[in-house]
Enzyme design. Sequence first.
Site, PDB file in Angstrom:
ATOM      1  N   ALA A  24      -4.219   3.886  -2.362  1.00  0.00           N
ATOM      2  CA  ALA A  24      -4.765   2.510  -2.323  1.00  0.00           C
ATOM      3  C   ALA A  24      -5.677   2.094  -3.672  1.00  0.00           C
ATOM      4  CB  ALA A  24      -4.923   1.666  -1.107  1.00  0.00           C
ATOM      5  N   ARG A  36      -9.902   2.426   3.433  1.00  0.00           N
ATOM      6  CA  ARG A  36     -11.120   3.298   4.100  1.00  0.00           C
ATOM      7  C   ARG A  36     -12.424   3.261   3.257  1.00  0.00           C
ATOM      8  NH1 ARG A  36      -6.237   5.496   4.693  1.00  0.00           N
ATOM      9  NH2 ARG A  36      -5.557   5.535   7.023  1.00  0.00           N
ATOM     10  N   ILE A 105       2.204  -0.197  -1.500  1.00  0.00           N
ATOM     11  CA  ILE A 105       3.590  -0.824  -1.041  1.00  0.00           C
ATOM     12  C   ILE A 105       3.341  -2.109  -2.054  1.00  0.00           C
ATOM     13  CG2 ILE A 105       3.509  -0.210   1.132  1.00  0.00           C
ATOM     14  CD1 ILE A 105       1.756  -2.722   1.833  1.00  0.00           C
ATOM     15  N   HIS A 123       5.641   4.907   1.129  1.00  0.00           N
ATOM     16  CA  HIS A 123       5.264   4.192   2.620  1.00  0.00           C
ATOM     17  C   HIS A 123       6.012   2.592   2.445  1.00  0.00           C
ATOM     18  CE1 HIS A 123       1.486   6.604   3.205  1.00  0.00           C
ATOM     19  NE2 HIS A 123       2.597   7.359   3.816  1.00  0.00           N
ATOM     20  N   CYS A 156      16.143 -11.491  13.161  1.00  0.00           N
ATOM     21  CA  CYS A 156      17.474 -11.546  12.242  1.00  0.00           C
ATOM     22  C   CYS A 156      18.605 -12.600  12.762  1.00  0.00           C
ATOM     23  CB  CYS A 156      18.149 -10.033  12.508  1.00  0.00           C
ATOM     24  SG  CYS A 156      19.687 -10.012  11.327  1.00  0.00           S
ATOM     25  N   ASN A 222     -10.975   9.942  -8.234  1.00  0.00           N
ATOM     26  CA  ASN A 222     -11.266   9.328  -6.985  1.00  0.00           C
ATOM     27  C   ASN A 222     -12.606   8.883  -7.045  1.00  0.00           C
ATOM     28  OD1 ASN A 222      -9.604   8.176  -4.607  1.00  0.00           O
ATOM     29  ND2 ASN A 222     -11.342   9.236  -3.628  1.00  0.00           N
TER      30      ASN A 222
HETATM   31  N1  APR Z   1     -10.676   3.888  -8.613  1.00  0.00           N
HETATM   32  C1  APR Z   1     -10.611   5.308  -8.040  1.00  0.00           C
HETATM   33  N2  APR Z   1     -10.495   5.377  -6.598  1.00  0.00           N
HETATM   34  C2  APR Z   1     -10.740   4.334  -5.950  1.00  0.00           C
HETATM   35  C3  APR Z   1     -11.042   3.078  -6.515  1.00  0.00           C
HETATM   36  C4  APR Z   1     -10.943   2.877  -7.923  1.00  0.00           C
HETATM   37  N3  APR Z   1     -11.164   1.604  -8.420  1.00  0.00           N
HETATM   38  N4  APR Z   1     -11.292   2.211  -5.317  1.00  0.00           N
HETATM   39  C5  APR Z   1     -11.153   2.901  -4.167  1.00  0.00           C
HETATM   40  N5  APR Z   1     -10.984   4.141  -4.710  1.00  0.00           N
HETATM   41  C6  APR Z   1     -10.904   5.418  -3.600  1.00  0.00           C
HETATM   42  C7  APR Z   1     -11.659   5.218  -2.409  1.00  0.00           C
HETATM   43  O1  APR Z   1     -13.039   5.806  -2.506  1.00  0.00           O
HETATM   44  C8  APR Z   1     -10.689   6.008  -1.275  1.00  0.00           C
HETATM   45  O2  APR Z   1     -11.152   7.449  -1.201  1.00  0.00           O
HETATM   46  O3  APR Z   1      -9.392   5.300  -3.142  1.00  0.00           O
HETATM   47  C9  APR Z   1      -9.326   6.020  -1.918  1.00  0.00           C
HETATM   48  C10 APR Z   1      -8.393   5.006  -1.236  1.00  0.00           C
HETATM   49  O4  APR Z   1      -8.205   5.715   0.209  1.00  0.00           O
HETATM   50  P1  APR Z   1      -7.638   4.796   1.081  1.00  0.00           P
HETATM   51  O5  APR Z   1      -8.329   3.613   1.459  1.00  0.00           O
HETATM   52  O6  APR Z   1      -7.614   5.882   2.263  1.00  0.00           O
HETATM   53  O7  APR Z   1      -6.070   4.496   0.839  1.00  0.00           O
HETATM   54  P2  APR Z   1      -4.815   5.690   0.964  1.00  0.00           P
HETATM   55  O8  APR Z   1      -5.449   6.992   0.612  1.00  0.00           O
HETATM   56  O9  APR Z   1      -3.766   5.140   0.001  1.00  0.00           O
HETATM   57  O10 APR Z   1      -4.303   5.658   2.306  1.00  0.00           O
HETATM   58  C11 APR Z   1      -3.262   6.322   2.674  1.00  0.00           C
HETATM   59  O11 APR Z   1      -3.215   5.177   4.836  1.00  0.00           O
HETATM   60  O12 APR Z   1      -3.327   3.287   6.285  1.00  0.00           O
HETATM   61  C12 APR Z   1      -2.479   4.070   5.511  1.00  0.00           C
HETATM   62  O13 APR Z   1      -0.704   3.645   5.194  1.00  0.00           O
HETATM   63  C13 APR Z   1      -1.756   3.494   4.638  1.00  0.00           C
HETATM   64  O14 APR Z   1      -0.663   4.206   2.511  1.00  0.00           O
HETATM   65  C14 APR Z   1      -2.072   4.292   3.203  1.00  0.00           C
HETATM   66  C15 APR Z   1      -2.496   5.603   3.766  1.00  0.00           C
END
Ligand code: APR
Length: 249
Positions: A24, A36, A105, A123, A156, A222
């Site tokens: 994300a 998160r 997604i 996902h 549905c 990250n």
């Molecule tokens: N550039 C780089 N990193 C970033 C940026 C950015 N602009 N913005 C946020 N981040 C980092 C955050 O520091 C965080 O560590 O991206 C990471 C996002 O982590 P999560 O929010 O945990 O998202 P994700 O890893 O995709 O979550 C995995 O968890 O809730 C489920 O299904 C959902 O697919 C998701 C899965």
Amino acid sequence: MAEGLARAAALVQAARDVVVFTGAGISTESGIPDFRSPGGLWSRFDPRQFTFDKFVASAEARRLYWEMGREVGPVLRRAEPNAGHHAIARMMAAGKVSCVITQNIDGLHQKAGCAAEKVIELHGTAHRVGCLSCTKEWPREEIEGWVEGGVADPRCDACGGMLKPRTISFGQAMPQHETALAFERAAACDLLLTVGTSLVVYPAASLAPAAKQAGARLVIVNLEPTDYDEIADAVVHAKAGEALPRLYT
Ligand code: APR
């Protein structure tokens, strides 16, 4: 960031077959909140309310799910790819990146020009809604129209089954083909580049150690440190939209 970036760029330049694994965090610069980070979705909604078992068991849980979806759906549809997505699409067009595995997604990798058959949506996708009892599917905005019109628990019209966006919720079975293909590609590449993922949700997160164990280099981009930074060959703590265009010129 400078030191990690130079090393990461050198590893990407030297790589024969890069597989990118995104979360994300690559889409926050497109206006889509992650989960998160402070202010992320799980700081405003309780993830325990959005498990697959709860969705199937309770009409109230489905109402809450569609209510959150009314906030998220339009944001996803309006979102445009950012410099990070475009950098990955350029690397794919140049033959440097063979495949993108994403937990997202939002469809922004495809919108940035990555060929759909080279994007593995682990996902699922928020842009389609499916029946949980038969194979019927709709564009998400059509079902959002039903919900706007007062249908709290859309069903549905072919079999009466429950409708749910084609995303994978906690507790829902992972898509078998996509998951197997993702691990196959992570084991075959010579560099796995993870971008914008906290690497805390499994089985997706185990792509990082799996690639490393298969002999690939691991580069992590990250904003925050991750549990796999110490096994990475390069780590860049920066925004994806700033770092990725400088990884491959
Ligand atoms: N550039 C780089 N990193 C970033 C940026 C950015 N602009 N913005 C946020 N981040 C980092 C955050 O520091 C965080 O560590 O991206 C990471 C996002 O982590 P999560 O929010 O945990 O998202 P994700 O890893 O995709 O979550 C995995 O968890 O809730 C489920 O299904 C959902 O697919 C998701 C899965």
